[in-house]
Design an enzyme around this catalytic site. Structure first.
Site, short mmCIF file in Angstrom:
data_model
loop_
_atom_site.label_atom_id
_atom_site.label_comp_id
_atom_site.label_asym_id
_atom_site.label_seq_id
_atom_site.Cartn_x
_atom_site.Cartn_y
_atom_site.Cartn_z
N ILE A 15 22.50 12.88 26.69
CA ILE A 15 21.16 12.30 26.63
C ILE A 15 20.45 12.95 25.46
O ILE A 15 20.34 14.18 25.40
CB ILE A 15 20.39 12.55 27.94
N GLY A 17 17.20 13.83 23.26
CA GLY A 17 15.76 13.97 23.31
C GLY A 17 15.19 14.30 21.95
O GLY A 17 15.78 15.10 21.20
N TYR A 18 14.06 13.71 21.61
CA TYR A 18 13.44 13.91 20.30
C TYR A 18 11.94 14.17 20.42
O TYR A 18 11.25 14.34 19.42
CB TYR A 18 13.68 12.68 19.40
N GLU A 95 10.45 8.57 31.88
CA GLU A 95 10.45 7.85 30.60
C GLU A 95 10.24 6.34 30.73
O GLU A 95 9.55 5.76 29.91
CB GLU A 95 11.76 8.13 29.84
#
Length: 196
Positions: A15, A17-18, A95
């Site tokens: 997964i 994430g940013y 999210e």
């Protein structure tokens, strides 16, 4: 594409994430890697009326915008076994339900030499989302971030933690959008801090 379709029959998943996931994943994972994805740029174009703002004053958080020559740095988390279902259940609420993000599969390139890319799930907000705010000037984005607060805290914290992650974990990577907004926010709040 739904996360369930992506992970059908898989015992592990990466997964990517940013945004806030880089410092606060809040799910169990086996390991993490710093790296990047290609074809997307990070932008503070998504509204947040839960974590970093509210309905009257939505905060601004990052999403990814497609751009052929761009790349976005962040963290990929590998989840395995029961962590796959648990993390997707948690992220669906965090999210998708609260943030309005959709999922896509991207190729994640770990930092460093001689590492092969991994397929990773990423959450992206699109202009179809009702709380998508779209582009604005650096000053307008900074002014909005400076005053917004949600259930997870001040919007400024989100911005500063993301900038701190980039400086600490990716010191050779320039992110002009992120760093120009950080500078504008600090300029905006400096008189308030000095007066206090």
């Amino acid at each position: 594409m739904k996360p369930q379709d992506i992970v059908a029959g898989k015992s592990s998943l990466w997964i990517f994430g940013y945004g806030s996931l880089v410092w606060k994943p809040d799910f169990k994972y086996k390991r993490s890697k710093i790296g990047y994805i290609k074809g997307y740029k990070r932008r503070f174009w998504h509204g947040d009326n839960f974590h970093r703002g509210d309905d009257e004053m939505p905060g601004r958080v990052v999403t990814l915008i497609e751009e052929d020559d761009a790349c976005t740095w962040g963290v990929a988390f590998e989840v395995t076994g029961s962590q796959v279902e648990e993390s997707l259940k948690y992220l669906n609420v965090r999210e998708a339900v609260r943030g309005g993000y959709l999922t896509r599969v991207v190729e994640f390139f770990p930092q460093g030499m001689n590492q092969s890319p991994d397929q990773a799930l990423v959450y992206i907000a699109t202009p179809d989302n009702p709380i998508y705010l779209g582009p604005a000037s650096t000053e307008k984005i900074a002014a909005q971030i400076a005053v917004c607060k949600g259930k997870s805290g001040h919007n400024i914290e989100y911005l500063l933690r993301l900038a701190e992650f980039m400086r600490d974990s990716c010191p050779d990577v320039d992110d002009p959008h992120l760093f120009s907004i950080e500078a504008a926010v600090l300029t905006t709040i400096r008189p308030i801090l000095l007066a206090g």
